[in-house]
Enzyme design. Structure first.
Site, short mmCIF file in Angstrom:
data_model
loop_
_atom_site.label_atom_id
_atom_site.label_comp_id
_atom_site.label_asym_id
_atom_site.label_seq_id
_atom_site.Cartn_x
_atom_site.Cartn_y
_atom_site.Cartn_z
N GLU A 275 -43.76 -5.44 80.98
CA GLU A 275 -43.71 -5.47 79.57
C GLU A 275 -43.83 -4.11 78.54
OE1 GLU A 275 -47.63 -7.66 78.86
OE2 GLU A 275 -46.91 -9.25 79.83
N ARG A 278 -43.61 0.98 74.16
CA ARG A 278 -43.28 2.42 73.93
C ARG A 278 -42.37 3.23 74.61
NH1 ARG A 278 -48.08 5.37 71.86
NH2 ARG A 278 -49.23 3.77 72.88
N TYR A 318 -55.19 6.99 65.54
CA TYR A 318 -55.48 7.36 66.90
C TYR A 318 -55.38 9.02 66.89
CZ TYR A 318 -53.18 2.69 67.13
OH TYR A 318 -52.78 1.48 66.71
N CYS A 346 -54.29 8.90 48.33
CA CYS A 346 -55.55 9.52 48.14
C CYS A 346 -56.66 9.09 49.29
CB CYS A 346 -55.92 8.91 46.74
SG CYS A 346 -57.40 9.79 46.32
N TYR A 375 -44.35 1.46 67.27
CA TYR A 375 -45.59 1.35 66.57
C TYR A 375 -45.51 2.40 65.27
CZ TYR A 375 -46.96 -0.45 71.16
OH TYR A 375 -47.05 -1.19 72.41
N1 LLP Z 1 -48.21 -6.03 77.02
C1 LLP Z 1 -49.41 -6.12 76.35
C2 LLP Z 1 -50.38 -7.13 76.75
C3 LLP Z 1 -50.01 -5.20 75.46
O1 LLP Z 1 -50.93 -5.45 74.63
C4 LLP Z 1 -49.07 -4.21 75.02
C5 LLP Z 1 -49.59 -3.03 73.93
C6 LLP Z 1 -47.86 -3.78 75.75
C7 LLP Z 1 -47.56 -4.89 76.79
C8 LLP Z 1 -47.06 -2.83 75.52
O2 LLP Z 1 -47.66 -1.56 75.89
P1 LLP Z 1 -46.84 -0.20 75.70
O3 LLP Z 1 -45.85 -0.14 76.92
O4 LLP Z 1 -46.17 -0.09 74.55
O5 LLP Z 1 -47.83 0.85 76.00
N2 LLP Z 1 -50.25 0.85 68.22
C9 LLP Z 1 -50.80 1.66 69.67
C10 LLP Z 1 -50.29 1.12 70.92
C11 LLP Z 1 -51.07 -0.28 71.14
C12 LLP Z 1 -50.70 -0.97 72.42
C13 LLP Z 1 -51.11 -2.55 72.31
N3 LLP Z 1 -50.62 -3.22 73.23
C14 LLP Z 1 -50.08 2.87 69.36
O6 LLP Z 1 -49.74 3.22 68.38
O7 LLP Z 1 -50.29 3.87 70.19
#
Ligand code: LLP
Length: 421
Positions: A275, A278, A318, A346, A375
């Protein structure tokens, strides 16, 4: 590798000058590169080309329909966490058989919609969710395919707000309850057990936590099979980090991640599901913005830009680092300046960076915030009644607005004043 680079003194997205996009669409605006999406997906897919694998792109990272359709064409599936994301994925042409449904709080209507569509698997995170899913499936005369998201209690780095695989997090089935959860699932008429799922965090910059968690879950799979459960898939989740340009952390490339995962799962006889979010989308997009004012403070220089925390919340939420570059290439012997780059909202949190050394810039100059394809737009809002930031997709020398900037009338039209006010 990303397709945003200087050519003839100007920054381009593939073969389109960002200045042209700013002139036609206005700023702030997200600009995505098709070639970068394609490259990232292909690099990931190639790392597993000799294994049966489903790459279920995590829609939450960037859910624009044009992005999803681009990935669908390459064979991507989707990891969705809401009915909205499910409908997006289906609309973009991702077949239901390649869609996995994650999330701790799936509602009955969401379960119903996913069962109607015929998705691949529900990643179930609690016993109450399991019971409800079974009831919903039975009421529809069907059975729901299920994998439990197990919580392997592994510390996976990343920012505290995006770490998920520790026992203290709200995610997944507690390790000590996994066996009884599978036993309960086997007893429920509306459930068909198909696999195991994990997701240990995001922006993970080393392979070690993946190794620990995969070995732990591998042993679990053997155990579950001994108890008579049919486990055909192992969903390893997302989480692989990307370089953000601050040089402090360099995550392993997908090829190394792939080699490790293949080695660890070689004898497991499972279909692998991933999954990634990013890793596919992050470096495929930039936020293009214009300097509104250069302002001298008591002890520092500010660049006030027309993008704000409502358009890109990652630095505020973050403490995220995003590389910043001017659209006009700095000439030879250019001067630099330490800037706080801030938005117009602001709140002190509306700050993209502090005291960053950048080429000198002035009002009217364009700049980009890199690595904002994941994101970024997906987490944007209309705070301060700033219209939702538009999105542009580039492919070669073409570009298209793939989400328009809403007009103020459109924003206001959704609201009403009751006649008793
Ligand atoms: N699968 C599940 C169940 C997840 O909760 C997430 C991300 C992913 C896959 C994808 O993860 P990735 O490969 O993108 O790391 N908004 C935050 C990141 C939140 C991630 C939430 N879950 C940021 O901007 O760093």
């Amino acid at each position: 590798m990303r397709h945003f680079h200087y050519k003839d003194g100007e920054m381009y997205a593939e073969d389109v000058a960002l200045r042209d996009i700013a002139a036609k669409v206005g700023t702030p605006v997200y600009v995505y590169s098709t070639a970068t999406f394609q490259r990232h997906f292909t690099v990931f897919a190639n790392a597993f080309k000799d294994r049966t694998t489903l790459i279920a792109y995590s829609v939450k990272a960037n859910s624009n329909l044009a992005v999803l359709a681009t990935l669908a064409k390459l064979g991507a599936g989707a990891d969705v966490v809401s009915q909205g994301e499910l409908v997006r994925a289906l609309t973009a042409g991702i077949p239901a058989s390649k869609i996995v449904f994650s999330g701790v709080g799936k509602t009955e209507p969401e379960m119903r919609a996913a069962l109607e569509a015929g998705i691949r698997v529900f990643n179930v995170e609690s016993l109450p969710e399991l019971e409800r899913l079974s009831d919903v499936a039975l009421s529809m005369g069907t059975r729901a395919p299920v994998a439990f998201r197990v919580n392997p209690d592994v510390s996976a780095g990343g920012h505290e707000k995006i770490s998920t695989g520790k026992a203290e997090n709200k995610f997944g089935i507690a390790w000590s309850s996994v066996q009884s959860a599978y036993a309960r699932a086997a007893a429920l008429k509306g459930i068909e057990i198909v696999g195991v799922d994990m997701h240990i965090g995001s922006q993970i910059d080393s392979l070690a936590p993946f190794e620990v968690a995969i070995e732990k879950v591998g042993a679990l799979i053997s155990d579950l099979r001994k108890k008579g459960h049919t486990i055909t898939s192992f969903d390893i989740g997302g989480g692989l980090g990307i370089p953000y340009g601050d040089n402090s952390k360099t995550p392993p490339p997908p090829s190394e991640y792939g080699a490790l995962v293949k080695k660890l799962t070689a004898d497991m006889d499972v279909e692998l599901i991933f999954e990634p979010g990013r890793m596919i989308a992050g470096n495929s997009g930039v936020l293009l913005s214009e300097v509104v004012y250069a302002k001298s403070g008591e002890d520092r220089e500010f660049l006030i830009i027309d993008a704000a925390m409502n358009d890109l919340i990652r630095p505020a939420l973050y403490e995220a680092y995003h590389e910043i570059e001017p659209v006009r290439a700095p000439g030879r012997n250019f001067k630099t300046q330490r800037y706080d780059v801030v938005g117009p909202i602001c709140e002190s949190g509306d700050t993209f960076t502090k005291r960053r050394e950048l080429p000198q810039m002035a009002a009217g100059d364009l700049l980009v915030l890199h690595s904002t394809g994941a994101y970024g737009a997906a987490q944007s809002s209309q705070y301060n009644t700033r219209p939702l930031v538009p999105e542009v997709l580039v492919s070669g020398d073409r570009f298209a607005v793939v989400r328009e900037r809403p007009k103020l009338e459109e924003i206001l039209r959704a609201e009403s004043i009751p006649d008793w006010v």
